[in-house]
Structure formats: structure tokens, C-alpha cells
Design an enzyme around this catalytic site. Structure first.
Site, PDB file in Angstrom:
ATOM      1  N   ASN A  72      10.295   1.192   3.616  1.00 39.52           N
ATOM      2  CA  ASN A  72       9.034   1.219   4.174  1.00 39.52           C
ATOM      3  C   ASN A  72       9.127   2.221   5.320  1.00 39.52           C
ATOM      4  O   ASN A  72      10.113   2.282   6.042  1.00 39.52           O
ATOM      5  CB  ASN A  72       8.597  -0.208   4.730  1.00 39.52           C
ATOM      6  CG  ASN A  72       7.191  -0.433   5.083  1.00 39.52           C
ATOM      7  OD1 ASN A  72       6.185  -0.080   4.338  1.00 39.52           O
ATOM      8  ND2 ASN A  72       6.957  -0.789   6.388  1.00 39.52           N
ATOM      9  N   CYS A 107     -18.508 -18.166 -13.823  1.00 37.84           N
ATOM     10  CA  CYS A 107     -17.965 -18.681 -15.335  1.00 37.84           C
ATOM     11  C   CYS A 107     -16.837 -17.780 -15.684  1.00 37.84           C
ATOM     12  O   CYS A 107     -16.080 -17.779 -16.846  1.00 37.84           O
ATOM     13  CB  CYS A 107     -19.029 -18.512 -16.195  1.00 37.84           C
ATOM     14  SG  CYS A 107     -19.392 -16.656 -16.690  1.00 37.84           S
ATOM     15  N   CYS A 123     -24.408 -16.713 -16.860  1.00 40.63           N
ATOM     16  CA  CYS A 123     -24.670 -18.248 -16.018  1.00 40.63           C
ATOM     17  C   CYS A 123     -25.413 -17.652 -14.803  1.00 40.63           C
ATOM     18  O   CYS A 123     -25.596 -18.875 -13.940  1.00 40.63           O
ATOM     19  CB  CYS A 123     -23.270 -18.867 -15.814  1.00 40.63           C
ATOM     20  SG  CYS A 123     -22.335 -17.792 -14.493  1.00 40.63           S
ATOM     21  N   THR A 133      -0.036   5.390  -1.670  1.00 36.01           N
ATOM     22  CA  THR A 133      -0.491   6.271  -0.661  1.00 36.01           C
ATOM     23  C   THR A 133      -0.401   7.679  -1.364  1.00 36.01           C
ATOM     24  O   THR A 133      -1.354   8.503  -1.267  1.00 36.01           O
ATOM     25  CB  THR A 133      -0.295   6.270   0.757  1.00 36.01           C
ATOM     26  OG1 THR A 133       1.389   6.353   0.787  1.00 36.01           O
ATOM     27  CG2 THR A 133      -0.478   5.011   1.336  1.00 36.01           C
ATOM     28  N   HIS A 184      -3.610  -9.826  -4.079  1.00 36.85           N
ATOM     29  CA  HIS A 184      -4.679  -9.950  -3.833  1.00 36.85           C
ATOM     30  C   HIS A 184      -5.913  -9.148  -4.992  1.00 36.85           C
ATOM     31  O   HIS A 184      -6.932  -8.856  -4.632  1.00 36.85           O
ATOM     32  CB  HIS A 184      -4.894  -8.672  -2.711  1.00 36.85           C
ATOM     33  CG  HIS A 184      -4.094  -9.092  -1.723  1.00 36.85           C
ATOM     34  ND1 HIS A 184      -3.443  -8.344  -0.867  1.00 36.85           N
ATOM     35  CD2 HIS A 184      -3.621 -10.233  -1.201  1.00 36.85           C
ATOM     36  CE1 HIS A 184      -2.961  -9.027   0.289  1.00 36.85           C
ATOM     37  NE2 HIS A 184      -2.729 -10.101   0.152  1.00 36.85           N
ATOM     38  N   ALA A 230       0.718  -1.154  -0.050  1.00 37.69           N
ATOM     39  CA  ALA A 230       0.069   0.038   0.155  1.00 37.69           C
ATOM     40  C   ALA A 230       0.873   1.360  -0.006  1.00 37.69           C
ATOM     41  O   ALA A 230       0.322   2.281  -0.516  1.00 37.69           O
ATOM     42  CB  ALA A 230      -0.967  -0.004   1.077  1.00 37.69           C
ATOM     43  N   PHE A 278      -5.824   0.302   3.344  1.00 39.87           N
ATOM     44  CA  PHE A 278      -6.952  -0.424   4.098  1.00 39.87           C
ATOM     45  C   PHE A 278      -6.608  -1.225   5.529  1.00 39.87           C
ATOM     46  O   PHE A 278      -7.495  -0.974   6.290  1.00 39.87           O
ATOM     47  CB  PHE A 278      -7.623  -1.540   3.149  1.00 39.87           C
ATOM     48  CG  PHE A 278      -8.233  -0.992   1.905  1.00 39.87           C
ATOM     49  CD1 PHE A 278      -9.497  -0.494   1.842  1.00 39.87           C
ATOM     50  CD2 PHE A 278      -7.354  -0.963   0.730  1.00 39.87           C
ATOM     51  CE1 PHE A 278      -9.914   0.056   0.610  1.00 39.87           C
ATOM     52  CE2 PHE A 278      -7.797  -0.694  -0.432  1.00 39.87           C
ATOM     53  CZ  PHE A 278      -9.133   0.052  -0.653  1.00 39.87           C
ATOM     54  N   CYS A 303     -24.780 -12.494 -13.115  1.00 39.42           N
ATOM     55  CA  CYS A 303     -24.190 -12.754 -14.389  1.00 39.42           C
ATOM     56  C   CYS A 303     -25.139 -13.154 -15.384  1.00 39.42           C
ATOM     57  O   CYS A 303     -25.853 -14.124 -15.339  1.00 39.42           O
ATOM     58  CB  CYS A 303     -22.832 -13.898 -14.312  1.00 39.42           C
ATOM     59  SG  CYS A 303     -22.275 -14.321 -16.007  1.00 39.42           S
TER      60      CYS A 303
HETATM   61 ZN   LIG Z   1     -21.181 -16.101 -15.217  1.00 38.83          ZN
END
Ligand SMILES: [Zn+2]
Length: 257
Positions: free
Chosen positions: A226, A137, A163, A33, A126, A29, A40, A160
Site C-alpha cells: 500500500n 426480487c 415487481c 488506480t 462492496h 482501490a 472514491f 423493475c
Molecule cells: Zn423486481
């Protein structure tokens, strides 16, 4: 070594970058920034004020899906308007120079792709919040398409059309399995590195915590940039606790700006 100021950090990083032939960054993150993307998970971040919606809740309840989309559209000003920052541009420059085969990221903001790194070379642990997909699907849906149907249905999450599966942002939610392909891609990149640079990640959340050591044990040099100390600082070749944008800015070639 812990860099005592920004200029020392830049000089030392320059030397490591010049000596390296395969640089692999791992970003969290902190690199985004300055682009207005909230962190988060940080103290005071969204997840400390509002409980995240678990994947099992999303699957179990229409209300959870509606709320999930309500929150996502409320964030669109931050995500939709965000532009790559100095850190993203620096990494994109190294990528274009052929020194950086790809990036592993915990971020879901699409800013590495926006900076010019090909999507196939961005490993997203993520997922990605800038588009959606069907959980059954895997059909891809763009956010304006979802929003239109959400609003037309009175703030109800759409299903969807192919499907009838649930449509969710292409992120990995709490309680959702890690994507195996991304994990393999991250491991492959990490093991290819002779310089591994962790940027803006506290390196606490699994699987993030595993990669710096994997690189180091494989013989790579390790740089950690960091704001706060991490538990890997002791084994790093260079630790930088200064502003990410300021430290990486000199590595961006001006043509990218
Ligand atoms: Zn689908």
C-alpha cells in the site's frame, strides 16, 4: 520488514509466494488506480467533494434514485472503459497456477473478473457497479438497459418491470447492510490462506480492517502492499510502499498480457 525499494520487495515477495500453497489477496482501490478507476474514499476523492447518497435516501426518494443513476452514468467512461492492470493480471496468473483460490475485494469495478478470475471466486464486499439489480426480487439488469429507460423517462430512474421494485447498481451503499454471503466467503478464504496479501487498501474501513489480523492469528504470513502506512504494518511479514503495478508485474505470466 519494510522493503526499501521495488527490487527488494519483488525478491522478498517472490520467496513468500514460492513457499505458500494457498495465497489469498485482499484488494482495495489502489490496485485499480492505474486502470483509471478513481479512489472514491481518498482525500480529494469523489466522496470528499460530493456527499454519497445514503441507502435510506435512495429508498425514500425518487429524486435520490434519479441523482444516483445520473452520477453512475457520468462515471461510465471510467468504469466502462477500464481494463485490468498489472496487479490484476498478476493475481489472475497465480489463480491459473492453482496457488490462489479466490480474491476478496473492496472494489466494485469488476476488474478481477475481467482479468480471468471466475466470478464465483471473487468475493465482493462492496458489490459491483457494472450491473444493476432489483432491490425486491433481485432480478439482474444490465446498465445499457437501465440507461435506455432512464433517458426515455426524462432522466428518471426506472422501476423493475417484474415487481415494480427499485433498481440499483449491485453495489453496497453507505447505510446498506453488508452482504452476509460475501462476509462468509471472505472469512472462509481468509482462514484458508497461508499467505495473505493486502493490496491497495488502507485497511481502515470495516470490515476490511478485520481480515489481515484474522489471517495472521490463523498462522498465515501477511504482506501489505500500500502506498501509505497502515495500522497493521507492525505485524506484517513484509510491508511494501512502492507502486503496486511495478511490484506485482513480474508475477504475471506473459501469456496473460
Ligand atoms: Zn423486481
Amino acid at each position: 520488514m519494510i522493503a526499501r525499494d521495488v527490487n527488494t520487495a519483488i525478491d522478498r515477495l517472490r520467496a513468500l509466494v514460492d513457499e505458500a500453497s494457498v495465497i489469498v489477496p485482499f484488494t482495495g482501490a489502489g490496485i485499480s488506480t492505474e486502470c483509471g478507476i478513481p479512489d472514491f474514499r481518498s482525500p480529494g476523492g469523489i466522496w470528499s467533494r460530493m456527499r454519497p447518497i445514503d441507502f435510506s435516501d435512495f429508498i425514500a426518494s425518487q429524486e435520490a434514485r434519479d441523482e444516483s443513476w445520473r452520477r453512475r452514468f457520468a462515471m461510465e467512461e471510467q468504469f466502462g472503459g477500464a481494463k485490468p492492470g498489472r496487479g490484476h493480471r498478476a493475481l489472475a496468473s497465480l489463480y491459473r497456477a492453482g496457488k490462489l483460490p479466490g480474491v476478496v475485494t473492496q472494489n466494485i469495478d469488476n476488474l478481477h473478473q475481467a482479468s480471468g478470475i471466475s466470478a464465483e471466486h471473487v468475493v465482493e464486499l462492496h458489490g459491483n457497479t457494472t450491473y444493476a439489480s432489483c432491490l425486491d426480487c433481485a432480478a439482474r439488469y444490465e446498465l445499457p438497459w437501465v440507461r435506455e429507460r432512464y433517458l426515455a423517462a426524462g432522466a428518471r430512474a426506472p422501476a423493475c418491470p417484474e415487481c415494480d421494485g427499485y433498481i440499483k447498481t449491485a453495489t453496497v451503499s453507505f447505510g446498506q447492510a453488508m452482504p452476509q454471503e460475501a462476509m462468509r466467503g471472505a472469512e472462509e478464504l481468509t482462514l484458508s490462506a497461508d499467505l495473505f496479501i493486502a493490496i491497495g487498501s488502507s485497511l481502515v474501513v470495516w470490515p476490511a480492517a478485520g481480515f489481515p489480523l484474522m489471517a495472521k492469528r490463523n498462522g498465515a504470513r501477511l504482506v501489505i502492499i500500500n502506498r501509505d502506512p497502515t495500522e497493521f504494518d507492525d505485524v506484517a511479514d513484509l510491508v511494501v510502499r512502492h507502486d503496486i503495478g511495478a511490484v506485482l508485474d513480474p508475477f504475471a505470466t506473459r501469456a496473460d498480457a
